[in-house]
Scaffold this motif. Structure first.
Motif, PDB file in Angstrom:
ATOM      1  N   GLU A  78       0.818  -1.219   0.000  1.00  0.00           N
ATOM      2  CA  GLU A  78       0.000   0.000   0.000  1.00  0.00           C
ATOM      3  C   GLU A  78       0.852   1.269   0.000  1.00  0.00           C
ATOM      4  N   ASP A  79       2.159   1.137   0.290  1.00  0.00           N
ATOM      5  CA  ASP A  79       3.061   2.291   0.288  1.00  0.00           C
ATOM      6  C   ASP A  79       3.722   2.521  -1.069  1.00  0.00           C
ATOM      7  N   VAL A  80       3.481   1.625  -2.022  1.00  0.00           N
ATOM      8  CA  VAL A  80       4.146   1.688  -3.324  1.00  0.00           C
ATOM      9  C   VAL A  80       3.181   2.236  -4.374  1.00  0.00           C
ATOM     10  N   ARG A  81       3.672   3.123  -5.188  1.00  0.00           N
ATOM     11  CA  ARG A  81       2.891   3.565  -6.350  1.00  0.00           C
ATOM     12  C   ARG A  81       3.716   3.325  -7.608  1.00  0.00           C
ATOM     13  N   LEU A  82       3.059   3.303  -8.745  1.00  0.00           N
ATOM     14  CA  LEU A  82       3.725   3.014 -10.005  1.00  0.00           C
ATOM     15  C   LEU A  82       3.755   4.252 -10.890  1.00  0.00           C
ATOM     16  N   GLU A  83       4.888   4.449 -11.525  1.00  0.00           N
ATOM     17  CA  GLU A  83       5.062   5.571 -12.440  1.00  0.00           C
ATOM     18  C   GLU A  83       5.623   5.056 -13.758  1.00  0.00           C
ATOM     19  N   ALA A  84       5.513   5.874 -14.790  1.00  0.00           N
ATOM     20  CA  ALA A  84       6.030   5.516 -16.105  1.00  0.00           C
ATOM     21  C   ALA A  84       7.557   5.555 -16.111  1.00  0.00           C
ATOM     22  N   PRO A  85       8.214   4.816 -17.009  1.00  0.00           N
ATOM     23  CA  PRO A  85       9.678   4.862 -17.116  1.00  0.00           C
ATOM     24  C   PRO A  85      10.155   6.296 -17.300  1.00  0.00           C
ATOM     25  N   GLY A  86      11.309   6.595 -16.684  1.00  0.00           N
ATOM     26  CA  GLY A  86      11.865   7.936 -16.768  1.00  0.00           C
ATOM     27  C   GLY A  86      11.453   8.835 -15.624  1.00  0.00           C
ATOM     28  N   TYR A  87      10.571   8.340 -14.745  1.00  0.00           N
ATOM     29  CA  TYR A  87      10.140   9.154 -13.606  1.00  0.00           C
ATOM     30  C   TYR A  87      11.330   9.456 -12.697  1.00  0.00           C
ATOM     31  N   SER A  88      11.441  10.708 -12.260  1.00  0.00           N
ATOM     32  CA  SER A  88      12.514  11.119 -11.341  1.00  0.00           C
ATOM     33  C   SER A  88      11.938  11.250  -9.938  1.00  0.00           C
TER      34      SER A  88
ATOM     35  N   MET B 251       5.152  -4.750 -19.089  1.00  0.00           N
ATOM     36  CA  MET B 251       5.381  -3.314 -19.247  1.00  0.00           C
ATOM     37  C   MET B 251       6.526  -2.874 -18.345  1.00  0.00           C
ATOM     38  N   ALA B 252       7.313  -1.919 -18.802  1.00  0.00           N
ATOM     39  CA  ALA B 252       8.357  -1.313 -17.976  1.00  0.00           C
ATOM     40  C   ALA B 252       7.722  -0.210 -17.130  1.00  0.00           C
ATOM     41  N   VAL B 253       7.999  -0.219 -15.834  1.00  0.00           N
ATOM     42  CA  VAL B 253       7.456   0.781 -14.917  1.00  0.00           C
ATOM     43  C   VAL B 253       8.509   1.114 -13.864  1.00  0.00           C
ATOM     44  N   VAL B 254       8.196   2.114 -13.062  1.00  0.00           N
ATOM     45  CA  VAL B 254       9.046   2.482 -11.930  1.00  0.00           C
ATOM     46  C   VAL B 254       8.195   2.405 -10.666  1.00  0.00           C
ATOM     47  N   ALA B 255       8.638   1.613  -9.698  1.00  0.00           N
ATOM     48  CA  ALA B 255       7.987   1.556  -8.388  1.00  0.00           C
ATOM     49  C   ALA B 255       8.589   2.646  -7.511  1.00  0.00           C
ATOM     50  N   VAL B 256       7.732   3.409  -6.842  1.00  0.00           N
ATOM     51  CA  VAL B 256       8.176   4.549  -6.031  1.00  0.00           C
ATOM     52  C   VAL B 256       7.545   4.444  -4.652  1.00  0.00           C
ATOM     53  N   TRP B 257       8.332   4.765  -3.614  1.00  0.00           N
ATOM     54  CA  TRP B 257       7.793   4.747  -2.255  1.00  0.00           C
ATOM     55  C   TRP B 257       8.520   5.786  -1.402  1.00  0.00           C
ATOM     56  N   PRO B 258       7.861   6.306  -0.359  1.00  0.00           N
ATOM     57  CA  PRO B 258       8.518   7.254   0.541  1.00  0.00           C
ATOM     58  C   PRO B 258       9.625   6.556   1.334  1.00  0.00           C
ATOM     59  N   GLU B 259      10.713   7.266   1.599  1.00  0.00           N
ATOM     60  CA  GLU B 259      11.819   6.672   2.357  1.00  0.00           C
ATOM     61  C   GLU B 259      11.351   6.115   3.694  1.00  0.00           C
ATOM     62  N   GLU B 260      10.442   6.843   4.364  1.00  0.00           N
ATOM     63  CA  GLU B 260      10.020   6.410   5.702  1.00  0.00           C
ATOM     64  C   GLU B 260       9.170   5.147   5.661  1.00  0.00           C
ATOM     65  N   ALA B 261       8.694   4.760   4.479  1.00  0.00           N
ATOM     66  CA  ALA B 261       7.882   3.541   4.374  1.00  0.00           C
ATOM     67  C   ALA B 261       8.725   2.277   4.382  1.00  0.00           C
ATOM     68  N   ALA B 262      10.023   2.399   4.120  1.00  0.00           N
ATOM     69  CA  ALA B 262      10.913   1.232   4.102  1.00  0.00           C
ATOM     70  C   ALA B 262      11.366   0.932   5.523  1.00  0.00           C
ATOM     71  N   TYR B 263      11.014  -0.264   6.022  1.00  0.00           N
ATOM     72  CA  TYR B 263      11.316  -0.645   7.411  1.00  0.00           C
ATOM     73  C   TYR B 263      12.454  -1.657   7.434  1.00  0.00           C
ATOM     74  N   PRO B 264      13.625  -1.291   8.027  1.00  0.00           N
ATOM     75  CA  PRO B 264      14.732  -2.259   8.113  1.00  0.00           C
ATOM     76  C   PRO B 264      14.390  -3.368   9.106  1.00  0.00           C
ATOM     77  N   LEU B 265      14.405  -4.595   8.644  1.00  0.00           N
ATOM     78  CA  LEU B 265      14.106  -5.716   9.528  1.00  0.00           C
ATOM     79  C   LEU B 265      15.277  -5.988  10.463  1.00  0.00           C
TER      80      LEU B 265
END
Length: 200
Positions: free
Chosen positions: A120-130, A181-195
């Motif tokens: 739920e923290d991941v969104r998809l963008e088109a290739p080339g997204y910065s 399809m080629a895509v870019v997965a994007v998420w906020p830094e704070e959403a990544a939880y180090p196990l």
């Protein structure tokens, strides 16, 4: 002649009649269809609150465990991996096993650490997204698109075809995504939880 739900209600009434201090429910709703299971979940929670009797509830259904419990113990091969509230286990799992077992997750490997990412923290963008400065991203190829009604689950393969990311997006926003399809997965830094590192 009783339906599955009626049989479960009779069994529960027989267990409650002597007012025990504790009731063990071992996969009590496993044989019921989804609609009836959800009705029985509401009924069980109502009865537990009304009687105050402790229910020990055994289930392999992660969603059911999250919705039914005040505290959860996750077992692996007879060993308790973690005990905590549903929010603790979902948001701060103590191991990769718990992260995979409770809810859907992607586990990435970065700098020798396992990083948990919830779909739920991941969104998809088109290739080339910065990505923005506070965002992380991974380019990949869509491996699977699963329509689930109100939401669609999209699974990506990373560039090395080992790390992958799953996104859950509203179905109305997912109509253009297709396998390969080629895509870019994007998420906020704070959403990544180090196990946490495993001990021993």
């Amino acid at each position: 002649q009783l339906s599955g739900g009626q049989r479960q209600r009779v069994a529960l009434a027989r267990a409650l009649v002597n007012k025990p201090a504790l009731i063990l429910l071992d996969e009590p709703l496993g044989a019921l269809d989804l609609k009836l299971r959800r009705e029985m979940q509401v009924e069980l929670k109502r009865i537990q609150k009304q009687t105050g009797i402790t229910f020990v509830y055994v289930t392999h259904d992660q969603e059911e465990a999250l919705s039914m419990s005040d505290r959860i113990a996750v077992f692996s091969e007879g060993v308790i991996e973690q005990v905590g509230t549903p929010a603790d286990l979902y948001e701060r799992p103590a191991s990769a096993f718990v992260a995979r077992f409770i809810g859907s997750s992607s586990i990435l490997h970065e700098n020798g650490r396992d990083i948990l990412l919830r779909p739920e923290d991941v969104r998809l963008e088109a290739p080339g997204y910065s990505p923005a400065p506070h965002e992380r991203s991974m380019a990949g190829t869509i491996a699977e698109v699963s329509y689930l009604g109100p939401v669609t689950r999209v699974t990506l393969c990373g560039p090395d075809e080992q790390d992958g990311v799953t996104a859950i997006v509203p179905s109305r926003h997912a109509r253009g995504w297709r396998e390969r399809m080629a895509v870019v997965a994007v998420w906020p830094e704070e959403a990544a939880y180090p196990l946490p590192h495993r001990q021993g």
